[in-house]
Design an enzyme around this catalytic site. Structure first.
Site, short mmCIF file in Angstrom:
data_model
loop_
_atom_site.label_atom_id
_atom_site.label_comp_id
_atom_site.label_asym_id
_atom_site.label_seq_id
_atom_site.Cartn_x
_atom_site.Cartn_y
_atom_site.Cartn_z
N GLU A 42 -2.34 16.95 89.83
CA GLU A 42 -1.54 15.79 89.79
C GLU A 42 -1.34 15.27 88.34
O GLU A 42 -0.05 14.84 88.12
CB GLU A 42 -2.41 14.73 90.34
CG GLU A 42 -1.28 14.10 91.78
CD GLU A 42 -1.96 13.19 92.47
OE1 GLU A 42 -1.71 13.03 93.60
OE2 GLU A 42 -2.62 12.17 91.96
N HIS A 87 -17.38 37.29 98.16
CA HIS A 87 -17.00 38.11 99.28
C HIS A 87 -15.70 38.01 100.11
O HIS A 87 -15.49 38.34 101.30
CB HIS A 87 -18.20 38.05 100.25
CG HIS A 87 -19.70 38.28 99.87
ND1 HIS A 87 -20.22 39.54 100.06
CD2 HIS A 87 -20.28 37.79 98.87
CE1 HIS A 87 -21.37 39.56 99.38
NE2 HIS A 87 -21.32 38.57 98.58
N LYS A 146 6.67 11.74 101.28
CA LYS A 146 6.35 10.72 102.24
C LYS A 146 7.63 9.97 102.51
O LYS A 146 7.76 9.44 103.75
CB LYS A 146 5.70 9.54 101.08
CG LYS A 146 4.33 9.88 100.63
CD LYS A 146 3.69 8.70 100.00
CE LYS A 146 2.39 9.09 99.34
NZ LYS A 146 1.92 8.07 98.32
O1 PA5 Z 1 -4.13 9.82 92.23
C1 PA5 Z 1 -3.40 9.14 93.02
O2 PA5 Z 1 -2.60 8.25 92.48
C2 PA5 Z 1 -3.27 9.50 94.45
O3 PA5 Z 1 -4.04 10.57 94.87
C3 PA5 Z 1 -3.70 8.28 95.46
O4 PA5 Z 1 -5.21 8.01 94.91
C4 PA5 Z 1 -3.83 8.40 97.06
O5 PA5 Z 1 -2.35 9.04 97.13
C5 PA5 Z 1 -4.03 7.36 97.36
O6 PA5 Z 1 -3.13 6.29 97.00
P1 PA5 Z 1 -3.77 4.70 97.32
O7 PA5 Z 1 -5.15 4.54 96.81
O8 PA5 Z 1 -2.61 3.74 96.79
O9 PA5 Z 1 -3.68 4.59 98.84
#
Ligand code: PA5
Length: 466
Positions: free
Chosen positions: A292, A313, A434
């Site tokens: 990310e 394996h 989303k």
């Molecule tokens: O790193 C990030 O920002 C995302 O992976 C969020 O943690 C994830 O989408 C969950 O978001 P939230 O904590 O707002 O529910």
């Protein structure tokens, strides 16, 4: 503490001179990371000081008190969250305790993670476990935004069960712990309305960097992990990786080497490897952190993972002889959590002399030493096959070492992102699916808007013409 960064299996791929030549780039990244004068969109640097603020942060005592209460009144804790609101806690619990933590005899509650997928089977399995919990269960719902669909759905379902199980709302809501923004979001509004205890995800800490806030610390403490030791490891890592000089900073050496492999040697995939199955969820946490953070603007190393010797394996064939775009980062631990000597083959009251399973040569050897030999053999084989290897060795898998490793990777990731020329703290790409999902699910548009309706028509048209 000593985290050893071994570059022996980089030889011939990346030279010491090439790493040294990265100093200017590393210094620029270091200065940018440590600068207070940050552009608005890169301001998520709060993770850097979490370990130094831990002892004076009022949340710390609240977390410990809540963990004690949950340990006393519940035999199951359901942690509801996804992405950064889930991976870190699970990774630490499994690495420090065990991936079989829930199956082991213990005096701390079982900890299950829900709301990290939309699978009804997964959710219902955990709901059944909660329904049968003798002392009852508690919920820690975690969402920084407070509006994430996966976790919101799971929270509704587990809240309904809790309300059914408890005598009254007050009792049920006393078993719910909300970790979210300090003032914004649907979850915060609900918690305030119902006077449910809340914990804060700081504004300046992004989800994937939040394991050392209440997001990770509450579930981790409930599972009996020493959070003081975890934070003390991270605190020492701050000091150890504070200098811009590559010669003095193994964290930056790692970041520089992976940048060279990617930018100059056409190595596009990094496999994080461990020889400990308890590391499996750390792999997942690491993949989110780097994926990310770095994967944007059509750039970035693809983070993959493997647990050896299991995956030797399966994936082993590809790593040895497939496309040569891979490198491996192997995390090793000097001390295993437990060890056993390979016993003689004894049956019917006597030990066999015939060596029928051809293992007598290993008799009396510790399993950990055999695991270490598997590592060495594999590193040589993969290196000879054209896969550069970097080895990180930690003393052990206790909370202190794990806190140290977390900070090491967080800082390496931020520096890597800056060296790549991207902002390591945003994640614009995760919104696309989303938006499509909300449109297809016909989520009502707010404030008289029509974005969801329009997108749905666009998607339907697209599907017809594909
Ligand atoms: O790193 C990030 O920002 C995302 O992976 C969020 O943690 C994830 O989408 C969950 O978001 P939230 O904590 O707002 O529910």
């Amino acid at each position: 503490m000593e985290l050893v960064f071994d570059t022996q299996f980089l030889k011939g791929f990346v030279s010491a001179d090439e790493i040294e030549a990265m100093q200017a780039k590393v210094t620029a990244a270091h200065n940018r990371l440590h600068s207070q004068d940050t552009p608005e969109k890169e301001e998520y640097k709060g993770w850097m000081t979490l370990p130094s603020e831990y002892k004076i942060n009022p949340e710390t005592e609240k977390i410990k008190a809540a963990a004690k209460k949950i340990q006393a009144d519940s035999d199951v804790l359901v942690v509801i969250g996804i992405g950064g609101s889930y991976l870190g806690a699970r990774a630490v619990i499994e690495l420090v305790q065990s991936k079989n933590y829930n199956l082991k005899a213990k005096d701390t509650p079982q900890v299950f993670f829900a709301g990290n997928s939309i699978s009804p089977a997964e959710l219902l399995d955990i709901r059944d476990i909660c329904a049968n919990a003798k002392k009852g269960f508690s919920i820690n719902v975690i969402s920084k935004s407070g509006t994430t669909t996966e976790s919101a759905i799971a929270f509704r379902i587990f809240r309904e069960l809790l309300l059914k199980q408890c005598e009254n709302e007050k009792e049920a809501f006393g078993r719910i712990y909300v970790t979210t923004d300090k003032e914004k979001g649907a979850l915060k509004a609900w918690a305030d309305e119902q006077e449910v205890q809340t914990f804060v995800v700081p504004d300046d800490v992004g989800g994937r960097y939040s394991v050392l806030t209440a997001v990770g610390l509450l579930p981790i403490a409930v599972a009996g992990v020493d959070i003081d030791a975890l934070m003390s490891g991270a605190l020492d890592a701050i000091t150890d990786f504070d200098k811009p000089s590559l010669a003095e900073n193994t964290c930056y050496q790692y970041a520089a080497a992976r940048n060279i492999l990617y930018s100059q040697k056409q190595k596009k995939i990094e496999i994080l490897v461990s020889y400990e199955p308890d590391f499996t969820m750390m792999n997942e946490w690491w993949k989110q952190l780097f994926g990310e953070s770095e994967g944007k603007e059509h750039k970035g190393i693809f983070p993959a993972s493997a647990v050896y010797s299991t995956d030797l394996h399966s994936l082993g064939q590809y790593v040895q002889e497939g496309e040569r775009t891979l490198f491996e980062t192997v995390v090793m631990f000097k001390q295993p959590k437990r060890d056993i000597e390979i016993p003689p083959a004894c049956e019917g009251g006597a030990c066999r002399e015939d060596d029928i399973d051809e293992l007598n040569y290993l008799q009396g050897r510790s399993l950990h030493s055999v695991n270490n030999t598997a590592f060495l053999a594999t590193a040589i084989a993969h290196y000879d096959g054209g896969v550069p290897n970097m080895i990180l060795t930690l003393p052990g898998m206790d909370a202190y070492c794990v806190g140290y490793l977390i900070y090491f990777f967080e800082k390496a990731c931020a520096i890597s992102g800056y060296m790549l020329g991207i902002n390591p703290f945003n994640q614009p790409g995760v919104e696309e699916y989303k938006k499509n999902m909300f449109a297809l699910l016909e989520k009502p548009d707010k404030n008289g808007g029509s974005a969801n309706k329009q997108r749905k028509a666009f998607l339907e048209d697209k599907l017809k013409n594909m």
